[in-house]
Scaffold this active site. Structure first.
Site, PDB file in Angstrom:
ATOM      1  N   SER A  17       0.859  -1.178   0.000  1.00 41.64           N
ATOM      2  CA  SER A  17       0.000   0.000   0.000  1.00 41.64           C
ATOM      3  C   SER A  17       0.901   1.236   0.000  1.00 41.64           C
ATOM      4  O   SER A  17       1.788   1.359   0.847  1.00 41.64           O
ATOM      5  CB  SER A  17      -0.880  -0.027   1.250  1.00 41.64           C
ATOM      6  OG  SER A  17      -1.641   1.147   1.352  1.00 41.64           O
ATOM      7  N   LYS A  51      -1.148  -0.748  -4.356  1.00 41.47           N
ATOM      8  CA  LYS A  51      -2.371  -0.006  -4.025  1.00 41.47           C
ATOM      9  C   LYS A  51      -1.942   1.422  -3.731  1.00 41.47           C
ATOM     10  O   LYS A  51      -1.011   1.651  -2.955  1.00 41.47           O
ATOM     11  CB  LYS A  51      -3.026  -0.653  -2.811  1.00 41.47           C
ATOM     12  CG  LYS A  51      -3.953   0.239  -2.020  1.00 41.47           C
ATOM     13  CD  LYS A  51      -4.714  -0.565  -0.988  1.00 41.47           C
ATOM     14  CE  LYS A  51      -4.913   0.223   0.304  1.00 41.47           C
ATOM     15  NZ  LYS A  51      -5.633  -0.563   1.326  1.00 41.47           N
ATOM     16  N   LYS A 108      -3.005   5.344  -2.546  1.00 42.82           N
ATOM     17  CA  LYS A 108      -3.987   6.168  -1.835  1.00 42.82           C
ATOM     18  C   LYS A 108      -4.359   7.370  -2.701  1.00 42.82           C
ATOM     19  O   LYS A 108      -3.468   8.048  -3.245  1.00 42.82           O
ATOM     20  CB  LYS A 108      -3.392   6.652  -0.513  1.00 42.82           C
ATOM     21  CG  LYS A 108      -3.097   5.538   0.479  1.00 42.82           C
ATOM     22  CD  LYS A 108      -4.374   4.942   1.044  1.00 42.82           C
ATOM     23  CE  LYS A 108      -4.064   3.985   2.185  1.00 42.82           C
ATOM     24  NZ  LYS A 108      -5.283   3.388   2.748  1.00 42.82           N
ATOM     25  N   ASP A 161      -7.199   3.359  -3.187  1.00 40.51           N
ATOM     26  CA  ASP A 161      -7.955   3.405  -1.932  1.00 40.51           C
ATOM     27  C   ASP A 161      -8.215   4.859  -1.574  1.00 40.51           C
ATOM     28  O   ASP A 161      -7.277   5.631  -1.368  1.00 40.51           O
ATOM     29  CB  ASP A 161      -7.143   2.719  -0.821  1.00 40.51           C
ATOM     30  CG  ASP A 161      -7.923   2.587   0.480  1.00 40.51           C
ATOM     31  OD1 ASP A 161      -9.093   3.039   0.539  1.00 40.51           O
ATOM     32  OD2 ASP A 161      -7.361   2.032   1.451  1.00 40.51           O
ATOM     33  N   GLU A 215     -11.240   1.274  -3.672  1.00 38.45           N
ATOM     34  CA  GLU A 215     -11.584   0.919  -2.284  1.00 38.45           C
ATOM     35  C   GLU A 215     -12.233   2.087  -1.547  1.00 38.45           C
ATOM     36  O   GLU A 215     -11.720   3.208  -1.564  1.00 38.45           O
ATOM     37  CB  GLU A 215     -10.281   0.493  -1.580  1.00 38.45           C
ATOM     38  CG  GLU A 215     -10.451  -0.064  -0.181  1.00 38.45           C
ATOM     39  CD  GLU A 215      -9.118  -0.552   0.392  1.00 38.45           C
ATOM     40  OE1 GLU A 215      -8.132  -0.692  -0.369  1.00 38.45           O
ATOM     41  OE2 GLU A 215      -9.055  -0.769   1.611  1.00 38.45           O
ATOM     42  N   ASP A 243     -14.125  -1.409   2.592  1.00 34.03           N
ATOM     43  CA  ASP A 243     -13.179  -1.575   3.701  1.00 34.03           C
ATOM     44  C   ASP A 243     -13.863  -1.087   4.982  1.00 34.03           C
ATOM     45  O   ASP A 243     -14.483  -1.866   5.712  1.00 34.03           O
ATOM     46  CB  ASP A 243     -11.881  -0.804   3.399  1.00 34.03           C
ATOM     47  CG  ASP A 243     -10.897  -0.754   4.573  1.00 34.03           C
ATOM     48  OD1 ASP A 243     -11.211  -1.283   5.646  1.00 34.03           O
ATOM     49  OD2 ASP A 243      -9.797  -0.161   4.439  1.00 34.03           O
ATOM     50  N   LYS A 270     -10.299  -7.147   6.903  1.00 31.34           N
ATOM     51  CA  LYS A 270      -9.283  -6.798   7.902  1.00 31.34           C
ATOM     52  C   LYS A 270      -9.709  -7.489   9.182  1.00 31.34           C
ATOM     53  O   LYS A 270     -10.710  -7.082   9.785  1.00 31.34           O
ATOM     54  CB  LYS A 270      -9.258  -5.286   8.142  1.00 31.34           C
ATOM     55  CG  LYS A 270      -8.476  -4.504   7.126  1.00 31.34           C
ATOM     56  CD  LYS A 270      -8.408  -3.035   7.485  1.00 31.34           C
ATOM     57  CE  LYS A 270      -7.730  -2.278   6.351  1.00 31.34           C
ATOM     58  NZ  LYS A 270      -7.884  -0.815   6.496  1.00 31.34           N
ATOM     59  N   GLY A 293      -4.395  -4.329   5.581  1.00 30.30           N
ATOM     60  CA  GLY A 293      -3.513  -4.120   6.726  1.00 30.30           C
ATOM     61  C   GLY A 293      -3.856  -2.817   7.418  1.00 30.30           C
ATOM     62  O   GLY A 293      -4.648  -2.009   6.920  1.00 30.30           O
TER      63      GLY A 293
HETATM   64  O1  OSB Z   1      -7.424   1.802   4.386  1.00 27.70           O
HETATM   65  O2  OSB Z   1      -6.273   0.063   4.077  1.00 27.70           O
HETATM   66  C1  OSB Z   1      -6.436   1.148   4.651  1.00 27.70           C
HETATM   67  C2  OSB Z   1      -3.392   1.949   6.829  1.00 27.70           C
HETATM   68  C3  OSB Z   1      -4.012   2.519   7.908  1.00 27.70           C
HETATM   69  C4  OSB Z   1      -5.383   2.637   7.911  1.00 27.70           C
HETATM   70  C5  OSB Z   1      -6.128   2.224   6.832  1.00 27.70           C
HETATM   71  C6  OSB Z   1      -5.523   1.630   5.733  1.00 27.70           C
HETATM   72  C7  OSB Z   1      -4.122   1.533   5.723  1.00 27.70           C
HETATM   73  C8  OSB Z   1      -3.351   0.993   4.626  1.00 27.70           C
HETATM   74  C9  OSB Z   1      -2.043   0.330   4.994  1.00 27.70           C
HETATM   75  O3  OSB Z   1      -3.654   1.119   3.466  1.00 27.70           O
HETATM   76  C10 OSB Z   1      -1.951  -1.053   4.563  1.00 27.70           C
HETATM   77  C11 OSB Z   1      -0.830  -1.801   5.238  1.00 27.70           C
HETATM   78  O4  OSB Z   1      -0.879  -2.036   6.455  1.00 27.70           O
HETATM   79  O5  OSB Z   1       0.108  -2.184   4.554  1.00 27.70           O
HETATM   80 MG    MG Z   2      -8.640   0.840   2.922  1.00 25.36          MG
END
Ligand code: OSB
Ligand code: MG
Length: 383
Positions: free
Chosen positions: A142, A167, A169, A194, A219, A244, A274, A302
């Protein structure tokens, strides 16, 4: 066997590089770990991957989780053991705090610690205990960059490390251009985005600009607590929508399934499982099975977990029912300055190999845990 004590320690985890999402930038986390001790001399550990604040969603901040544990969850476990006898399995544990609404992250930490105990007790790796059959797991990363150059740099590093699924953001104004650049540079990688609930019913049409980039999924574009509106905009998007934030249970997934099914679009619904967001691995396994039976694709998300939490999630990813690569590794090498396992987790060519080693399959670094937790909150409850 009975649970003899539950302790909660908060360890300050520091990221090697800041992580940015639509809801903010994070660098450190006060991270609670639950340690369960049992009458047969075993000790299990569960991480609760909290964030600094509730900007991602409700009850994921450390203070909320500690309050739920101290005031309600741990006392309920103690009471159940006194009134109904020893808690020696997961159903009995979940039953003891089932009356508490919400608190999914807090509950998941206690559950994870007991799963660790049970795997040790029954002499098997967690993936086998959960019915996993897959030994090698395709993993993804991510990318939480603040600027386009940062995103491209992280994507470059992830690709060089062999990860085949990225992925990215996004948020309004930082979306189509970013995704297009990454797609152009890495035409053969699996790519998904995401939004962490950054779009509204007023501006979600911006997402149509992503529809021709061959993305695996978008996402949680809309509100953190919404399923219905997501199903509506999904009708107008070719790219599958992945939930999510708004999934807390199998029931939530079933509600989503019935909405997408009405649109004849189950192949455009994807679920990010998750485990801490659905109160633990028991519910997570049930969701993976349900989705597989209904043709809804899943993957494991994650929460910037330490290597301990990530290793548990990787065991869960051993289930053949899970379709897509999860967020298991950092795009730029290790996530944290100091981590909680004795040896860092490694992926080779974008794959992680599960072994026959006991329980989590990696060794918790108790010395570092003690040192890092020094002077930070530590509470021990006899139950
Ligand atoms: O939305 O998936 C998410 C990290 C913190 C809070 C929300 C998210 C995330 C990530 C990190 O995208 C994913 C990871 O732990 O590698
Ligand atoms: Mg997410």
């Amino acid at each position: 066997m009975r649970i003899t004590s539950i302790s909660v320690s908060v360890v300050p985890l520091q990221l090697r590089a800041p992580f940015t999402t639509s809801f903010g930038t994070y660098e450190t986390f006060p991270r609670p770990f639950v340690v369960i001790e049992t009458s047969d001399g075993l000790r299990g550990v569960g991480e609760i991957p909290t964030l600094l604040d509730p900007a991602y969603k409700a009850e994921v901040d450390t203070p909320a989780v500690l309050t739920s544990l101290r005031e309600f969850i741990i006392p309920s476990i103690g009471r159940a053991q006194r009134e109904h006898g020893p808690i020696a399995d997961i159903p009995a544990l979940c039953e003891s705090y089932a009356w508490i609404k919400g608190a999914v992250f807090a509950k998941s930490g206690v559950e994870a610690a007991l799963w660790d105990v049970i795997a040790q007790r029954t002499g098997q790796p967690l993936w086998r205990l959960w019915g996993g059959e897959r030994r090698t797991i395709a993993v993804g990363v991510s990318i939480g960059g603040k600027t386009l150059p940062q995103v491209l740099d992280l994507a470059e590093r992830a690709a060089a490390l062999g990860y085949r699924r990225l992925k990215v953001k996004i948020w309004p104004g930082f979306d189509a251009e970013v995704a297009r650049e990454v797609r152009q540079r890495f035409p053969n990688l699996q790519l998904q985005v995401d939004a962490n609930s950054a779009y509204t019913m007023e501006n979600w049409l911006l997402l149509q600009a992503l529809d021709d980039l061959d993305l695996l999924l978008i996402e949680q574009p809309l509100y953190d607590d919404d399923i219905v509106l997501h199903s509506q905009i999904s009708r107008e998007l070719r790219t599958p929508v992945c939930l999510d934030e708004s999934i807390h249970s199998l029931r939530d997934v079933q509600a989503a399934a019935s909405l997408w099914e009405r649109n004849g679009a189950l192949d455009r619904l994807i679920v990010n499982i998750k485990p801490p967001r659905v109160s633990g691995f028991a519910e997570a396994v049930a969701i993976a099975r349900f989705c597989h039976d209904r043709g809804i694709r899943t993957w494991i998300g994650g929460m910037l977990d330490s290597a301990w939490g990530k290793a548990m999630n990787l065991n869960f990813n051993g289930l053949a029912e899970i379709d897509l690569p999860g967020d298991h590794f950092s795009p730029g090498g290790a996530y944290f300055v100091e981590d909680m396992t004795q040896i860092p987790l490694v992926a080779t060519d974008g794959e992680y190999a599960l072994t026959d080693a006991l329980s989590v399959g990696v060794v918790f670094d108790w010395d570092r845990f003690e040192r890092m937790g020094e002077g930070v909150l530590r509470e021990r409850f006899t139950v």
